[in-house]
Design a protein around this motif. Structure first.
Motif, PDB file in Angstrom:
ATOM      1  N   GLU A  40      40.425  28.478  27.646  1.00 43.26           N
ATOM      2  CA  GLU A  40      40.796  29.892  27.667  1.00 43.26           C
ATOM      3  C   GLU A  40      39.692  30.686  26.971  1.00 43.26           C
ATOM      4  O   GLU A  40      39.218  30.289  25.907  1.00 43.26           O
ATOM      5  CB  GLU A  40      42.128  30.110  26.956  1.00 43.26           C
ATOM      6  N   ASP A  41      39.273  31.789  27.566  1.00 42.33           N
ATOM      7  CA  ASP A  41      38.254  32.610  26.922  1.00 42.33           C
ATOM      8  C   ASP A  41      38.371  34.055  27.379  1.00 42.33           C
ATOM      9  O   ASP A  41      39.230  34.414  28.184  1.00 42.33           O
ATOM     10  CB  ASP A  41      36.853  32.054  27.178  1.00 42.33           C
ATOM     11  N   GLU A  42      37.489  34.888  26.853  1.00 39.59           N
ATOM     12  CA  GLU A  42      37.521  36.322  27.132  1.00 39.59           C
ATOM     13  C   GLU A  42      37.155  36.664  28.572  1.00 39.59           C
ATOM     14  O   GLU A  42      37.358  37.791  29.011  1.00 39.59           O
ATOM     15  CB  GLU A  42      36.590  37.076  26.163  1.00 39.59           C
ATOM     16  N   ASN A  43      36.625  35.703  29.323  1.00 44.05           N
ATOM     17  CA  ASN A  43      36.204  35.969  30.700  1.00 44.05           C
ATOM     18  C   ASN A  43      37.316  35.767  31.724  1.00 44.05           C
ATOM     19  O   ASN A  43      37.115  36.044  32.896  1.00 44.05           O
ATOM     20  CB  ASN A  43      35.023  35.078  31.068  1.00 44.05           C
ATOM     21  N   LYS A  44      38.461  35.296  31.284  1.00 41.64           N
ATOM     22  CA  LYS A  44      39.523  34.952  32.233  1.00 41.64           C
ATOM     23  C   LYS A  44      39.925  36.147  33.105  1.00 41.64           C
ATOM     24  O   LYS A  44      39.949  36.035  34.325  1.00 41.64           O
ATOM     25  CB  LYS A  44      40.745  34.387  31.512  1.00 41.64           C
ATOM     26  N   GLU A  45      40.215  37.276  32.484  1.00 46.76           N
ATOM     27  CA  GLU A  45      40.650  38.434  33.266  1.00 46.76           C
ATOM     28  C   GLU A  45      39.558  38.923  34.203  1.00 46.76           C
ATOM     29  O   GLU A  45      39.825  39.274  35.350  1.00 46.76           O
ATOM     30  CB  GLU A  45      41.108  39.564  32.345  1.00 46.76           C
ATOM     31  N   LEU A  46      38.321  38.921  33.712  1.00 43.45           N
ATOM     32  CA  LEU A  46      37.197  39.364  34.540  1.00 43.45           C
ATOM     33  C   LEU A  46      37.055  38.476  35.779  1.00 43.45           C
ATOM     34  O   LEU A  46      36.899  38.974  36.898  1.00 43.45           O
ATOM     35  CB  LEU A  46      35.904  39.351  33.726  1.00 43.45           C
ATOM     36  N   LEU A  47      37.142  37.171  35.593  1.00 44.38           N
ATOM     37  CA  LEU A  47      37.014  36.255  36.736  1.00 44.38           C
ATOM     38  C   LEU A  47      38.211  36.369  37.673  1.00 44.38           C
ATOM     39  O   LEU A  47      38.060  36.255  38.888  1.00 44.38           O
ATOM     40  CB  LEU A  47      36.833  34.818  36.269  1.00 44.38           C
ATOM     41  N   GLN A  48      39.394  36.580  37.125  1.00 47.91           N
ATOM     42  CA  GLN A  48      40.569  36.715  37.983  1.00 47.91           C
ATOM     43  C   GLN A  48      40.528  38.005  38.804  1.00 47.91           C
ATOM     44  O   GLN A  48      41.076  38.054  39.887  1.00 47.91           O
ATOM     45  CB  GLN A  48      41.851  36.643  37.148  1.00 47.91           C
ATOM     46  N   GLU A  49      39.878  39.030  38.287  1.00 46.93           N
ATOM     47  CA  GLU A  49      39.792  40.302  39.004  1.00 46.93           C
ATOM     48  C   GLU A  49      38.760  40.273  40.127  1.00 46.93           C
ATOM     49  O   GLU A  49      38.863  41.028  41.083  1.00 46.93           O
ATOM     50  CB  GLU A  49      39.429  41.432  38.029  1.00 46.93           C
ATOM     51  N   LYS A  50      37.765  39.417  39.990  1.00 42.84           N
ATOM     52  CA  LYS A  50      36.716  39.343  41.022  1.00 42.84           C
ATOM     53  C   LYS A  50      37.308  38.797  42.320  1.00 42.84           C
ATOM     54  O   LYS A  50      38.204  37.968  42.302  1.00 42.84           O
ATOM     55  CB  LYS A  50      35.574  38.428  40.562  1.00 42.84           C
ATOM     56  N   GLN A  51      36.778  39.250  43.416  1.00 43.30           N
ATOM     57  CA  GLN A  51      37.224  38.783  44.723  1.00 43.30           C
ATOM     58  C   GLN A  51      36.110  37.937  45.325  1.00 43.30           C
ATOM     59  O   GLN A  51      35.122  38.480  45.814  1.00 43.30           O
ATOM     60  CB  GLN A  51      37.549  39.976  45.627  1.00 43.30           C
ATOM     61  N   PHE A  52      36.245  36.631  45.258  1.00 45.55           N
ATOM     62  CA  PHE A  52      35.242  35.744  45.815  1.00 45.55           C
ATOM     63  C   PHE A  52      35.867  34.414  46.176  1.00 45.55           C
ATOM     64  O   PHE A  52      37.013  34.137  45.836  1.00 45.55           O
ATOM     65  CB  PHE A  52      34.059  35.549  44.842  1.00 45.55           C
ATOM     66  N   LYS A  53      35.105  33.609  46.863  1.00 45.40           N
ATOM     67  CA  LYS A  53      35.468  32.238  47.197  1.00 45.40           C
ATOM     68  C   LYS A  53      34.189  31.432  47.126  1.00 45.40           C
ATOM     69  O   LYS A  53      33.093  31.983  47.006  1.00 45.40           O
ATOM     70  CB  LYS A  53      36.135  32.141  48.560  1.00 45.40           C
ATOM     71  N   VAL A  54      34.314  30.106  47.188  1.00 48.07           N
ATOM     72  CA  VAL A  54      33.137  29.240  47.040  1.00 48.07           C
ATOM     73  C   VAL A  54      33.084  28.235  48.176  1.00 48.07           C
ATOM     74  O   VAL A  54      34.092  27.629  48.536  1.00 48.07           O
ATOM     75  CB  VAL A  54      33.155  28.504  45.682  1.00 48.07           C
ATOM     76  N   LEU A  55      31.888  28.093  48.725  1.00 47.76           N
ATOM     77  CA  LEU A  55      31.590  27.047  49.702  1.00 47.76           C
ATOM     78  C   LEU A  55      30.707  26.021  49.001  1.00 47.76           C
ATOM     79  O   LEU A  55      29.593  26.336  48.595  1.00 47.76           O
ATOM     80  CB  LEU A  55      30.868  27.633  50.915  1.00 47.76           C
TER      81      LEU A  55
END
Length: 184
Positions: A40-55
């Motif tokens: 758990e870290d301070e980046n969780k909300e930022l990453l959850q808000e981003k709209q992306f996927k990974v190939l």
């Protein structure tokens, strides 16, 4: 202009389809998957808000894929993004666009926006992982030595064991992959 990767993403393997591909590295893959936890870290909300996927471009025989793929999967679960996988050897046209120093080295994780345009690329390994592998490689004899093949097989075995058990390497990979996701 960003490279649209829709055709590759649409035909890529699901996580479950990829997991079924692992054979001799399945135990290591599963061990890392079962024992790694996202911090758990301070980046969780930022990453959850981003709209992306990974190939991901991977192969089930690749020790670096065995190490990094379970970590990517945990990131996807924690931050709610989709991941699909292309097998490198079946998709040479794709990996040739993502070579490292002119070689088809894997894994490569391509971060895509909602329109399947590339917005980031990670891989093939975190700096700490590369340093560990380089350290082990220094113990190998020259390639033209009579015992090179035997020593190389031993090297591969040691690297697989190290990747499977060294949690510091896991978290080095985690931080490096996460940094790419944050910057995408």
């Amino acid at each position: 202009m960003a490279n649209n990767l829709t055709q590759w993403y649409d035909k890529a393997l699901s996580t479950e389809e990829l997991r079924q591909q692992f054979t001799d590295l399945k135990d290591g893959f599963e061990y890392i998957y079962d024992n790694f936890n996202v911090r758990e870290d301070e980046n969780k909300e930022l990453l959850q808000e981003k709209q992306f996927k990974v190939l991901g471009i991977v192969e089930p025989w690749c020790a670096h894929c065995m190490l990094n793929t379970p970590i990517l999967l945990h990131l996807a679960e924690a931050y709610d993004f989709e991941v699909k996988f292309s097998l490198r050897d079946e998709n040479l046209d794709l990996i040739e666009k993502y070579q490292t120093n002119g070689k088809n080295i894997i894994p490569k994780f391509i971060v895509l926006d909602n329109d399947n345009n590339e917005i980031g690329v990670w891989g093939p390994f975190a700096p700490e992982v590369k340093a560990t592998v380089d350290e082990y490689k220094q113990q190998l004899p020259p390639k033209d030595s009579d015992n090179y093949d035997e020593k190389f097989k031993d090297f591969i075995k040691k690297i697989r064991e190290k990747f499977t058990t060294d949690e510091e390497l896991w978290y080095s990979a985690y931080e490096d992959i996460k940094k790419t996701l944050l910057n995408a």
